[in-house]
Design a protein around this motif. Sequence first.
Motif, short mmCIF file in Angstrom:
data_model
loop_
_atom_site.label_atom_id
_atom_site.label_comp_id
_atom_site.label_asym_id
_atom_site.label_seq_id
_atom_site.Cartn_x
_atom_site.Cartn_y
_atom_site.Cartn_z
N PRO A 29 -6.57 5.87 -4.22
CA PRO A 29 -7.55 4.79 -4.11
C PRO A 29 -8.99 5.22 -4.38
CG PRO A 29 -6.09 4.80 -2.21
CD PRO A 29 -5.81 6.04 -3.00
N GLU A 39 0.84 -1.18 0.00
CA GLU A 39 0.00 0.00 0.00
C GLU A 39 0.88 1.25 0.00
OE1 GLU A 39 -3.94 1.43 2.38
OE2 GLU A 39 -2.46 0.34 3.52
N HIS A 40 1.90 1.25 0.85
CA HIS A 40 2.79 2.40 0.97
C HIS A 40 3.47 2.69 -0.37
CE1 HIS A 40 5.20 5.35 3.08
NE2 HIS A 40 6.29 4.80 2.59
N LEU A 55 0.95 4.25 -2.80
CA LEU A 55 0.63 5.64 -2.42
C LEU A 55 1.80 6.57 -2.74
CD1 LEU A 55 -1.19 4.93 0.94
CD2 LEU A 55 -2.24 5.73 -1.19
N GLN A 61 -2.13 -6.23 3.13
CA GLN A 61 -0.79 -5.64 3.08
C GLN A 61 0.20 -6.44 2.23
OE1 GLN A 61 0.19 -2.57 4.68
NE2 GLN A 61 -2.03 -2.41 4.57
N ARG A 84 -8.77 -1.87 -3.27
CA ARG A 84 -8.12 -1.05 -2.24
C ARG A 84 -8.34 -1.66 -0.86
NH1 ARG A 84 -12.02 4.11 -3.03
NH2 ARG A 84 -13.94 3.09 -2.41
N ILE A 105 -5.97 -4.63 -0.48
CA ILE A 105 -4.60 -4.14 -0.30
C ILE A 105 -4.41 -3.61 1.12
CG2 ILE A 105 -2.97 -2.33 -1.00
CD1 ILE A 105 -4.05 -2.82 -3.90
N HIS A 106 -5.38 -2.87 1.61
CA HIS A 106 -5.28 -2.34 2.97
C HIS A 106 -5.31 -3.46 4.00
CE1 HIS A 106 -5.57 0.52 6.21
NE2 HIS A 106 -6.61 -0.16 6.68
N TRP A 111 -0.76 6.61 -6.31
CA TRP A 111 -2.04 5.92 -6.28
C TRP A 111 -3.05 6.74 -5.49
CZ3 TRP A 111 -3.62 1.64 -2.49
CH2 TRP A 111 -4.84 1.06 -2.87
#
Length: 112
Positions: free
Chosen positions: A11, A1-2, A5, A39, A32, A35-36, A9
């Motif tokens: 979301p 995710e990091h 972003l 991880q 999303r 992914i959150h 990205w």
Amino acid sequence: EHFLLQNGWNPAKHPWVLFYSGDGVYTESMSREQIHQYQPVMASTMEGKPLPVSQGYPVRLLVPNMYGYKSIKWLSEIELVDNVYPGYWEQRGYAVNGWVGRSNGDVGAPIS
């Protein structure tokens, strides 16, 4: 995710992420929420050495707590999209939310 972003990205605009294998055969998608929750990580080494080709060299997506088909090997491209695009295995009947604990084809666990 990091990583996503950091690389632009948004979301809200692109709630789905597509992953492509370098062999041009395999694709995978994650929301999303997935992914959150899960991880995923991009691995390029294993036990301190470059990832073997059999394990996805140069980069493999690893998705904890999801079935192996979600952990695409030979990762070559990432695309940000606004809708789900079933990946290679989902097109063959596997669940889009392939969390470990459900049989393939089920809708999967609710994402919290």
